[in-house]
Design a protein around this motif. Structure first.
Motif, PDB file in Angstrom:
ATOM      1  N   ASP A 211     -18.218 -17.386  31.788  1.00  0.00           N
ATOM      2  CA  ASP A 211     -18.197 -17.879  30.400  1.00  0.00           C
ATOM      3  C   ASP A 211     -18.034 -19.393  30.348  1.00  0.00           C
ATOM      4  OD1 ASP A 211     -15.618 -17.494  31.406  1.00  0.00           O
ATOM      5  OD2 ASP A 211     -14.739 -17.185  29.435  1.00  0.00           O
ATOM      6  N   LYS A 215     -20.770 -22.097  28.918  1.00  0.00           N
ATOM      7  CA  LYS A 215     -20.404 -22.956  27.787  1.00  0.00           C
ATOM      8  C   LYS A 215     -20.652 -24.441  28.096  1.00  0.00           C
ATOM      9  CE  LYS A 215     -16.404 -24.047  24.824  1.00  0.00           C
ATOM     10  NZ  LYS A 215     -16.655 -25.449  24.716  1.00  0.00           N
ATOM     11  N   TYR A 216     -20.351 -24.845  29.324  1.00  0.00           N
ATOM     12  CA  TYR A 216     -20.337 -26.272  29.615  1.00  0.00           C
ATOM     13  C   TYR A 216     -21.573 -26.816  30.337  1.00  0.00           C
ATOM     14  CZ  TYR A 216     -15.487 -26.734  28.160  1.00  0.00           C
ATOM     15  OH  TYR A 216     -14.340 -26.783  27.417  1.00  0.00           O
ATOM     16  N   ASN A 265     -19.673 -15.778  25.305  1.00  0.00           N
ATOM     17  CA  ASN A 265     -19.854 -17.222  25.298  1.00  0.00           C
ATOM     18  C   ASN A 265     -18.701 -17.940  24.605  1.00  0.00           C
ATOM     19  OD1 ASN A 265     -21.280 -19.317  26.183  1.00  0.00           O
ATOM     20  ND2 ASN A 265     -23.123 -18.923  24.980  1.00  0.00           N
ATOM     21  N   LYS A 266     -17.506 -17.388  24.733  1.00  0.00           N
ATOM     22  CA  LYS A 266     -16.395 -17.966  23.993  1.00  0.00           C
ATOM     23  C   LYS A 266     -15.696 -19.080  24.769  1.00  0.00           C
ATOM     24  CE  LYS A 266     -12.534 -14.992  25.281  1.00  0.00           C
ATOM     25  NZ  LYS A 266     -12.945 -14.043  26.260  1.00  0.00           N
ATOM     26  N   VAL A 267     -14.924 -19.833  24.057  1.00  0.00           N
ATOM     27  CA  VAL A 267     -14.189 -20.943  24.646  1.00  0.00           C
ATOM     28  C   VAL A 267     -13.073 -20.374  25.509  1.00  0.00           C
ATOM     29  CG1 VAL A 267     -12.906 -23.051  24.102  1.00  0.00           C
ATOM     30  CG2 VAL A 267     -14.588 -22.176  22.485  1.00  0.00           C
TER      31      VAL A 267
END
Ligand SMILES: Nc1ncnc2c1ncn2[C@@H]1O[C@H](COP(=O)(O)OP(=O)(O)O)[C@@H](O)[C@H]1O
Ligand SMILES: [Mg+2]
Length: 269
Positions: A211, A215-216, A265-267
């Motif tokens: 994840d 994200k990054y 796809n969460k923080v």
């Protein structure tokens, strides 16, 4: 078109001369790219990263850093190349007994003569830069603290400052957030993203957390048994491919205890 900082050509690595830990890896990395390498334990992520600055000698193939071959480079050339490649580790690799500022200044050693380095003869501008970097990374006021007394997230920021003071073109990160709590991990990933975007430094990070990688990263590379299974933007990394990278048995993911396989796809927090 952005400049190619690093080119990996048909890279092979075997430790025992029998089994390939890396098999025919060819990749390009551009200026300012944040690329993560994912894969289960033993996939070859650390071996790959360590080949990129020749901390581990590849068995065959070549690596071009700013068009210069690492395989052809002599000892002096390797020292020069390594001075432009920063490295960040899971366990920070800082000297606990030394102060924050001293640890940061260690990043300058690769550019100094051995004698000057040994005597700690840093220039005033080196010191000013170290202070400036620590401020940028939110460590103002911690300059003279012993590094052993800092939190994990702070230690990793010292590691980043030490890499940045090299004025590198490339930073290699081997599991930079694996020992951190989610909040500190987020701070570190935000910093890495910022470095690539604002300073144009290329970052290659081995990550356990899919994840976080999604994200990054500008690009994700999936390794399995030393081979590239995926090389593309996070948007193309499907659940099926993730399952393939980590190995699936009867539709179940085979998880090793250190792997976080949250594919949403969460923080991180
Ligand atoms: N110094 C070494 N000597 C022999 N085998 C090694 C060495 N380092 C790693 N290996 C082996 O190479 C494979 C890949 O390891 P590694 O690069 O550490 O993978 P990862 O970082 O993805 O967990 C594993 O099978 C590991 O046991
Ligand atoms: Mg590893």
């Amino acid at each position: 078109m952005k400049k190619t900082v690093l080119e990996v050509k048909n890279l092979f690595k075997s430790y025992d001369g029998k089994r390939n830990v890396l098999e025919n890896i060819s990749l390009e990395f551009k200026e300012g790219e944040l690329v993560s390498v994912i894969g289960s334990s033993g996939a070859g992520k650390s071996t790959f990263l360590r080949c990129l600055n020749k901390m581990i000698t590849p068995s065959s193939g070549d690596i071009l850093f700013n068009d210069e071959s690492l395989m052809k480079a002599g000892k002096k050339d390797i020292k020069k190349i390594r001075a432009k490649i920063g490295m960040i580790f899971q366990h920070y690799n800082i000297v606990k007994q030394l102060t924050t500022i001293e640890n940061v200044l260690h990043g300058k050693l690769g550019q100094m003569s051995s004698l000057k380095g040994l005597l700690g003869l840093y220039t005033e501008s080196d010191k000013k830069e170290a202070f400036e970097l620590l401020k940028e990374l939110g460590l103002k006021g911690h300059e003279y603290k012993k590094c052993g007394n800092l939190s994990g997230g702070q230690k990793q920021r010292v590691g980043i400052a030490r890499a940045l003071i090299q004025n590198p073109n490339l930073i290699l990160c081997d599991e930079p957030i694996a020992s951190l709590d989610p909040q500190s991990a987020k701070v570190i990933m935000d910093i890495l993203k910022d470095i690539t975007e604002k300073k144009g430094i290329t970052c290659i990070a081995n990550l356990h957390q899919v994840d976080v990688a999604m994200k990054y990263s500008d690009r994700v590379i999936g390794l399995k048994n030393g081979k590239i299974l995926f090389n593309g933007p996070p948007s193309k990394l499907t659940k099926e491919i993730i399952h393939e990278i980590y190995g699936a048995k009867n539709g179940e993911l085979i998880v090793d205890e250190t792997d976080s396989l949250d594919t949403s796809n969460k923080v991180v927090a």
